[in-house]
Motif scaffolding. Structure first.
Motif, PDB file in Angstrom:
ATOM      1  N   ASP A  12      32.996  80.854  85.859  1.00 33.94           N
ATOM      2  CA  ASP A  12      32.998  79.827  85.735  1.00 33.94           C
ATOM      3  C   ASP A  12      31.870  78.943  86.347  1.00 33.94           C
ATOM      4  O   ASP A  12      31.721  78.930  87.939  1.00 33.94           O
ATOM      5  CB  ASP A  12      34.454  79.144  86.106  1.00 33.94           C
ATOM      6  CG  ASP A  12      34.421  77.605  85.637  1.00 33.94           C
ATOM      7  OD1 ASP A  12      33.468  76.759  86.034  1.00 33.94           O
ATOM      8  OD2 ASP A  12      35.213  77.062  85.246  1.00 33.94           O
ATOM      9  N   GLN A  13      30.765  78.541  85.704  1.00 31.88           N
ATOM     10  CA  GLN A  13      29.547  77.977  86.632  1.00 31.88           C
ATOM     11  C   GLN A  13      29.740  76.772  87.247  1.00 31.88           C
ATOM     12  O   GLN A  13      29.397  76.524  88.388  1.00 31.88           O
ATOM     13  CB  GLN A  13      28.380  77.963  85.578  1.00 31.88           C
ATOM     14  CG  GLN A  13      27.584  79.194  85.116  1.00 31.88           C
ATOM     15  CD  GLN A  13      26.520  78.841  84.534  1.00 31.88           C
ATOM     16  OE1 GLN A  13      26.714  78.367  83.160  1.00 31.88           O
ATOM     17  NE2 GLN A  13      25.414  79.411  84.786  1.00 31.88           N
ATOM     18  N   PRO A  33      19.855  73.783  80.712  1.00 30.86           N
ATOM     19  CA  PRO A  33      20.974  74.242  79.663  1.00 30.86           C
ATOM     20  C   PRO A  33      20.561  75.467  78.852  1.00 30.86           C
ATOM     21  O   PRO A  33      19.401  75.296  78.438  1.00 30.86           O
ATOM     22  CB  PRO A  33      21.035  73.033  78.913  1.00 30.86           C
ATOM     23  CG  PRO A  33      20.622  71.774  79.830  1.00 30.86           C
ATOM     24  CD  PRO A  33      19.544  72.506  80.585  1.00 30.86           C
ATOM     25  N   LEU A  34      21.271  76.055  78.627  1.00 28.22           N
ATOM     26  CA  LEU A  34      21.091  77.413  77.738  1.00 28.22           C
ATOM     27  C   LEU A  34      22.321  77.656  76.786  1.00 28.22           C
ATOM     28  O   LEU A  34      22.983  78.401  76.883  1.00 28.22           O
ATOM     29  CB  LEU A  34      21.097  78.673  78.526  1.00 28.22           C
ATOM     30  CG  LEU A  34      19.662  78.518  79.306  1.00 28.22           C
ATOM     31  CD1 LEU A  34      19.718  79.902  80.189  1.00 28.22           C
ATOM     32  CD2 LEU A  34      18.546  78.514  78.454  1.00 28.22           C
ATOM     33  N   GLY A  35      22.436  76.848  75.790  1.00 30.69           N
ATOM     34  CA  GLY A  35      23.726  76.649  74.725  1.00 30.69           C
ATOM     35  C   GLY A  35      24.807  76.188  75.721  1.00 30.69           C
ATOM     36  O   GLY A  35      25.051  75.412  76.305  1.00 30.69           O
ATOM     37  N   ALA A  36      25.993  76.957  75.703  1.00 30.72           N
ATOM     38  CA  ALA A  36      27.128  76.625  76.535  1.00 30.72           C
ATOM     39  C   ALA A  36      27.042  77.058  77.935  1.00 30.72           C
ATOM     40  O   ALA A  36      27.863  76.666  78.571  1.00 30.72           O
ATOM     41  CB  ALA A  36      28.437  77.727  75.816  1.00 30.72           C
ATOM     42  N   TRP A  39      21.021  78.051  83.092  1.00 31.96           N
ATOM     43  CA  TRP A  39      20.235  78.706  84.099  1.00 31.96           C
ATOM     44  C   TRP A  39      20.517  78.037  85.420  1.00 31.96           C
ATOM     45  O   TRP A  39      19.973  76.788  85.411  1.00 31.96           O
ATOM     46  CB  TRP A  39      18.753  78.884  83.939  1.00 31.96           C
ATOM     47  CG  TRP A  39      18.073  79.710  84.607  1.00 31.96           C
ATOM     48  CD1 TRP A  39      17.157  78.929  85.983  1.00 31.96           C
ATOM     49  CD2 TRP A  39      17.742  80.861  84.862  1.00 31.96           C
ATOM     50  NE1 TRP A  39      16.595  80.092  86.549  1.00 31.96           N
ATOM     51  CE2 TRP A  39      17.116  81.378  85.898  1.00 31.96           C
ATOM     52  CE3 TRP A  39      18.096  82.179  83.931  1.00 31.96           C
ATOM     53  CZ2 TRP A  39      16.780  82.614  86.167  1.00 31.96           C
ATOM     54  CZ3 TRP A  39      17.897  83.429  84.238  1.00 31.96           C
ATOM     55  CH2 TRP A  39      17.067  83.739  85.328  1.00 31.96           C
ATOM     56  N   LEU A  40      21.336  78.519  86.379  1.00 32.81           N
ATOM     57  CA  LEU A  40      21.721  77.716  87.460  1.00 32.81           C
ATOM     58  C   LEU A  40      21.615  78.577  88.758  1.00 32.81           C
ATOM     59  O   LEU A  40      22.166  79.517  88.971  1.00 32.81           O
ATOM     60  CB  LEU A  40      23.381  77.382  87.294  1.00 32.81           C
ATOM     61  CG  LEU A  40      23.978  76.395  88.219  1.00 32.81           C
ATOM     62  CD1 LEU A  40      23.405  75.199  88.378  1.00 32.81           C
ATOM     63  CD2 LEU A  40      25.354  76.622  87.718  1.00 32.81           C
ATOM     64  N   THR A  41      20.604  77.878  89.785  1.00 31.16           N
ATOM     65  CA  THR A  41      20.294  78.659  90.793  1.00 31.16           C
ATOM     66  C   THR A  41      20.698  77.724  92.075  1.00 31.16           C
ATOM     67  O   THR A  41      20.590  76.504  91.997  1.00 31.16           O
ATOM     68  CB  THR A  41      18.885  79.326  90.855  1.00 31.16           C
ATOM     69  OG1 THR A  41      18.185  77.908  90.954  1.00 31.16           O
ATOM     70  CG2 THR A  41      18.523  79.995  89.580  1.00 31.16           C
ATOM     71  N   GLU A  56      25.291  83.373  87.529  1.00 25.03           N
ATOM     72  CA  GLU A  56      25.083  84.094  86.018  1.00 25.03           C
ATOM     73  C   GLU A  56      26.258  84.204  85.444  1.00 25.03           C
ATOM     74  O   GLU A  56      27.453  84.694  86.198  1.00 25.03           O
ATOM     75  CB  GLU A  56      24.387  85.377  86.244  1.00 25.03           C
ATOM     76  CG  GLU A  56      24.102  85.781  84.849  1.00 25.03           C
ATOM     77  CD  GLU A  56      23.123  86.880  84.796  1.00 25.03           C
ATOM     78  OE1 GLU A  56      22.507  87.455  83.424  1.00 25.03           O
ATOM     79  OE2 GLU A  56      22.425  87.379  85.905  1.00 25.03           O
ATOM     80  N   PRO A  57      26.715  83.608  84.379  1.00 24.96           N
ATOM     81  CA  PRO A  57      27.809  83.743  83.425  1.00 24.96           C
ATOM     82  C   PRO A  57      28.381  85.253  83.556  1.00 24.96           C
ATOM     83  O   PRO A  57      27.410  86.065  83.149  1.00 24.96           O
ATOM     84  CB  PRO A  57      27.790  83.227  82.040  1.00 24.96           C
ATOM     85  CG  PRO A  57      26.538  82.011  82.484  1.00 24.96           C
ATOM     86  CD  PRO A  57      25.698  82.830  83.390  1.00 24.96           C
TER      87      PRO A  57
END
Length: 128
Positions: A12-13, A33-36, A39-41, A56-57
Motif C-alpha cells: 500500500d503506497q 501519478p501512474l494510473g492507480a 512513482w513514489l520515492t 514500488e507497488p
C-alpha cells in the motif's frame, strides 16, 4: 558508477509513505501519478540528492511469494545505515515499530531488523 535508485515492494503506497516518512524519517522526493499507482520515492533528509528509495507497488504476481519467502526466512529486503542501532531501536520501538531482531553486535557491525508494516523486513545497521 553509483547507486541512483533502489526499490522496496509495498502492499500500500499511502501506508508505506506514512511509515517511511513519519516513522523512519525519510522525506518524499518524487510523486508522479501512474494510473492507480504512483512513482513514489523517498530520500534521507541528510542526502536529499542521494539515493532514492522507490516505494514500488507489489502487484506483479511474482512479488508477493517473493516477499513472503524473504519474511519467512527472516531476510531483510533493504538495509539502512544509522549512527546508533540501540538508540534507533529504542526510538522506533517507542513509536510502536515491531522488531523481528533486537540489536545484535557482530564484531564491528550492529544490526536490528524491523517490520515495515508493508510486507517487508528492513535492517538497520551501524559499522565501526
Amino acid at each position: 558508477m553509483k547507486i541512483h535508485l533502489s526499490s522496496v515492494f509495498v502492499d500500500d503506497q499511502d501506508k508505506a509513505l506514512r511509515f517511511y516518512t513519519d516513522v523512519l524519517g525519510f522525506v518524499k522526493k518524487t510523486e508522479v501519478p501512474l494510473g492507480a499507482d504512483r512513482w513514489l520515492t523517498v530520500v534521507s533528509p541528510e542526502a536529499p540528492d542521494g539515493t532514492e528509495l522507490l516505494l514500488e507497488p507489489d502487484g506483479h504476481p511474482a512479488v508477493k511469494p517473493y516477499k513472503a519467502a524473504l519474511v519467512k526466512d527472516g531476510i531483510p529486503a533493504a538495509s539502512f545505515a544509522v549512527d546508533d542501532v540501540p538508540a534507533e531501536f529504542s526510538r522506533l520501538r517507542g513509536l510502536g515499530v515491531r522488531f523481528t531482531q533486537e540489536p545484535l553486535a557482530m564484531g564491528p557491525v550492529t544490526t536490528a531488523v524491523l517490520d515495515d508494516t508493508c510486507g517487508n523486513l528492513i535492517q538497520i545497521v551501524h559499522s565501526e
